[in-house]
Design an enzyme around this catalytic site. Structure first.
Site, PDB file in Angstrom:
ATOM      1  CG  ASP A 215      36.557  48.696  37.144  1.00 32.43           C
ATOM      2  OD1 ASP A 215      35.423  48.580  37.274  1.00 32.43           O
ATOM      3  OD2 ASP A 215      37.093  47.786  37.976  1.00 32.43           O
TER       4      ASP A 215
HETATM    5  N1  URA Z   1      36.228  43.114  38.083  1.00 28.61           N
HETATM    6  C1  URA Z   1      36.695  44.474  38.412  1.00 28.61           C
HETATM    7  O1  URA Z   1      37.289  44.446  39.424  1.00 28.61           O
HETATM    8  N2  URA Z   1      36.971  45.145  37.362  1.00 28.61           N
HETATM    9  C2  URA Z   1      36.537  44.753  35.956  1.00 28.61           C
HETATM   10  O2  URA Z   1      36.570  45.893  35.234  1.00 28.61           O
HETATM   11  C3  URA Z   1      35.793  43.725  35.716  1.00 28.61           C
HETATM   12  C4  URA Z   1      35.823  42.934  36.708  1.00 28.61           C
END
Ligand code: URA
Length: 242
Positions: free
Chosen positions: A105
């Site tokens: 993310d």
């Molecule tokens: N899980 C999430 O919620 N975000 C990420 O960036 C990676 C794994």
């Protein structure tokens, strides 16, 4: 292997187009066995000569592998209209058509593999292969023994099936402005959309920050500051391929 022209070697290695190769040579960015080399027609032996461009060791190969310590604020994409991409952090490095292997993310930090090796990326991302991913999670609230059991045994995050069994370890609990903040190391064997955040949401302890520490055998090099990257070592690559 037969000696080949330096400009052909550089173009094959993906440092740039023929005209970019010419300009790199002119600028003295290329060294052969430690000495600046400026002649495009110079003959090099790809097997025995050590050829660098801006101090990065080149291989006569189309594939390149970089470990990036992704900083928050960058999107895991090759281009985006709204925010800088992780690829913008790897400007002017060898390798054509590099892409991030999977997504973190925008606000997640940590290990991100960037390559142009599609088959390897496919193997690492395939749900069939259950490649482990370990994250360091700051979550709001006190994570209890029961929460750890729920995270570990599989939890409903609104998908058809609960999450697969995971590893969860409480590392510490601190108080911040009167609120408990728990630090948890979580290892998952799948990669559903926003999976870690959804798992912690499901136990009512929302994620405050997230950092990926490893993917399969590949461990984040903690000497890399956020935004820094380096090439994988031969050993890291061999382990990842195995
Ligand atoms: N899980 C999430 O919620 N975000 C990420 O960036 C990676 C794994």
């Amino acid at each position: 292997m037969k000696p080949i022209r330096l400009d052909k070697f550089l173009a094959d290695s993906g440092v740039g187009s023929r005209s970019q190769v010419k300009s790199l040579l002119r600028k003295g960015a290329v060294c052969v066995n430690g000495k600046p080399a400026q002649k495009p027609e110079m003959k090099v032996d790809p097997e025995t000569d050590e050829i660098t461009c801006r101090e990065i060791l080149l291989s006569h190969s189309e594939f390149y592998y970089y470990m990036l310590n992704k900083p928050a604020g960058y999107v895991s994409a090759t281009d985006d209209n709204t925010a800088p991409t992780v690829l913008s952090l790897l400007k002017n490095v060898p390798g054509r058509e590099l892409f991030p292997v999977g997504r973190l993310d925008k606000d997640t930090e940590g290990l991100l593999l960037i390559t142009n090796d599609g088959p390897l990326a496919h193997r690492l991302l395939s749900p069939k292969n259950h490649v482990d991913k370990t994250y360091l999670v700051h979550a709001l609230g006190l994570i209890t023994a029961d929460d750890l059991i729920r995270l570990e045994s599989g939890i409903d995050i609104g998908e058809k099936a609960p999450t697969l069994p995971a590893g969860a370890k409480l590392l510490s609990v601190k108080t911040n402005n009167g609120r408990a903040v728990s630090l948890v190391e979580l290892t998952i064997h799948e990669g559903k959309f926003h999976q870690v955040k959804r798992m912690f949401q499901a136990i009512g302890k929302p994620v405050l920050s997230l950092k990926r520490l490893s993917m399969g055998t590949l461990l984040l090099d903690e000497t890399l500051a956020p935004g820094e990257f380096r090439m994988l070592t031969d050993e890291e690559l061999a382990n990842l391929r195995a």
